[in-house]
Design a protein around this motif. Structure first.
Motif, PDB file in Angstrom:
ATOM      1  N   ARG A  48      13.656  -4.534   1.200  1.00  0.00           N
ATOM      2  CA  ARG A  48      13.210  -3.145   1.066  1.00  0.00           C
ATOM      3  C   ARG A  48      12.445  -2.947  -0.238  1.00  0.00           C
ATOM      4  O   ARG A  48      11.488  -2.163  -0.298  1.00  0.00           O
TER       5      ARG A  48
ATOM      6  N   GLU B 145       8.931  -3.974   0.224  1.00  0.00           N
ATOM      7  CA  GLU B 145       8.194  -2.921   0.931  1.00  0.00           C
ATOM      8  C   GLU B 145       7.782  -1.821  -0.037  1.00  0.00           C
ATOM      9  O   GLU B 145       6.644  -1.321   0.009  1.00  0.00           O
ATOM     10  N   GLU B 146       8.691  -1.426  -0.906  1.00  0.00           N
ATOM     11  CA  GLU B 146       8.394  -0.393  -1.900  1.00  0.00           C
ATOM     12  C   GLU B 146       7.286  -0.842  -2.842  1.00  0.00           C
ATOM     13  O   GLU B 146       6.359  -0.070  -3.155  1.00  0.00           O
TER      14      GLU B 146
ATOM     15  N   ALA C 229       4.964  -3.055  -2.213  1.00  0.00           N
ATOM     16  CA  ALA C 229       3.710  -3.107  -1.454  1.00  0.00           C
ATOM     17  C   ALA C 229       3.058  -1.724  -1.413  1.00  0.00           C
ATOM     18  O   ALA C 229       1.835  -1.592  -1.561  1.00  0.00           O
ATOM     19  N   ASP C 230       3.865  -0.694  -1.209  1.00  0.00           N
ATOM     20  CA  ASP C 230       3.332   0.674  -1.196  1.00  0.00           C
ATOM     21  C   ASP C 230       2.759   1.063  -2.547  1.00  0.00           C
ATOM     22  O   ASP C 230       1.850   1.907  -2.627  1.00  0.00           O
ATOM     23  N   LEU C 231       3.274   0.451  -3.610  1.00  0.00           N
ATOM     24  CA  LEU C 231       2.795   0.759  -4.968  1.00  0.00           C
ATOM     25  C   LEU C 231       1.562  -0.069  -5.358  1.00  0.00           C
ATOM     26  O   LEU C 231       0.979   0.167  -6.419  1.00  0.00           O
TER      27      LEU C 231
END
Length: 265
Positions: free
Chosen positions: A181, A184-185, A187-189
């Motif tokens: 997770r 994923e966080e 990657a969003d940043l």
């Protein structure tokens, strides 16, 4: 009726004197200590830590501490034997040991995804010597931080701090519950994840492009877990023309950080 301290002892025919005086009992939670001059000096100099809880030093080291930091209320002068009693067996303390205030927690959102930035993520690397050595390499090669899984990583004290030789105080470390997770966080940043594995199709040098990158390393033996590897954007290998199949994880981290620190055209 209360007994008198000077009453006769019928068994020995002697009088009981006052109880003997013993030195202060050592702390039982010796996993909370940091020892070794570089580790202790760096912890005392770190503004992210509060006041030390307890600080033991030989007279010589106490003078060095006072010259650098002034008079600290927690400082106690002690001989090498008393210092050793508070630490794990065979701890090489160099005449100084510290029970520090805890480090402030770091949030992964605080890592800025700038060009050339590198983070290290360790998947179930549990040996404190390895983690300490990795922190030292991370500081040497200018990494932005290190990410550990909270329940599968050693504490930030003891052998880890000694192996890090002060780098524990320099490199921001985030502890997270779930590595997948967290990827994923990140990657969003704006971070790109590269997993290191001998099964990678391309060499690490070919994969790195100067973009903000998370280098993911797994434990020795098992390597990265499947779900963590699946959350990487690419898997890469460190070329080893000498024929060895793998490196110690701390050595692999040092090689990867060196490669990532090289300028990209």
């Amino acid at each position: 009726m209360a007994s008198h301290p000077e009453r006769n002892d019928a068994r020995k025919g002697k009088k009981r004197g006052p109880p003997p005086r013993f030195p202060r009992r050592p702390d039982t939670g010796n996993d909370e200590w940091i020892w070794g001059w570089h580790a202790v000096e760096a912890a005392l100099a770190n503004p992210r830590r509060g006041a030390p809880l307890r600080l033991l030093a030989t007279p010589e080291k106490a003078c060095q501490i006072e010259a650098r930091f002034g008079r600290l209320p927690a400082l106690e002068t002690a001989d090498n034997g008393l210092i050793s009693q508070n630490l794990p067996q065979n701890a090489v303390h160099q005449g100084v040991a510290l029970r520090p205030a805890p480090l402030d927690e770091v949030d992964v959102a605080s890592f800025e995804p700038r060009k050339g930035a590198v983070l290290l993520m360790l998947d179930q690397v549990t040996d404190p010597q390895n983690v300490g050595a990795i922190l030292r390499s991370a500081a040497a090669f200018g990494a932005s931080g290190v990410i550990l899984q909270d329940r599968n990583a050693p504490r930030f004290t003891g052998a880890l701090a000694k192996a890090a030789a002060g780098a524990l105080e320099q490199i921001p470390v985030a502890r997270v519950v779930n590595l997948s997770r967290t990827l994923e966080e990140l990657a969003d940043l704006g971070w790109r994840a590269v997993g290191l594995t001998g099964a990678g199709e391309r060499d690490l040098a070919e994969v790195l492009d100067g973009a903000p990158t998370v280098l993911v390393l797994g434990s020795e033996g098992e390597g990265m877990r499947r779900l963590v590897a699946e959350h990487c954007d690419e898997l890469a290998r460190i070329p080893m023309p000498g024929g060895f199949e793998s490196l110690n994880v701390s050595a692999a981290a040092a090689v990867a950080l060196y490669e990532a620190a090289r300028p990209r055209i």
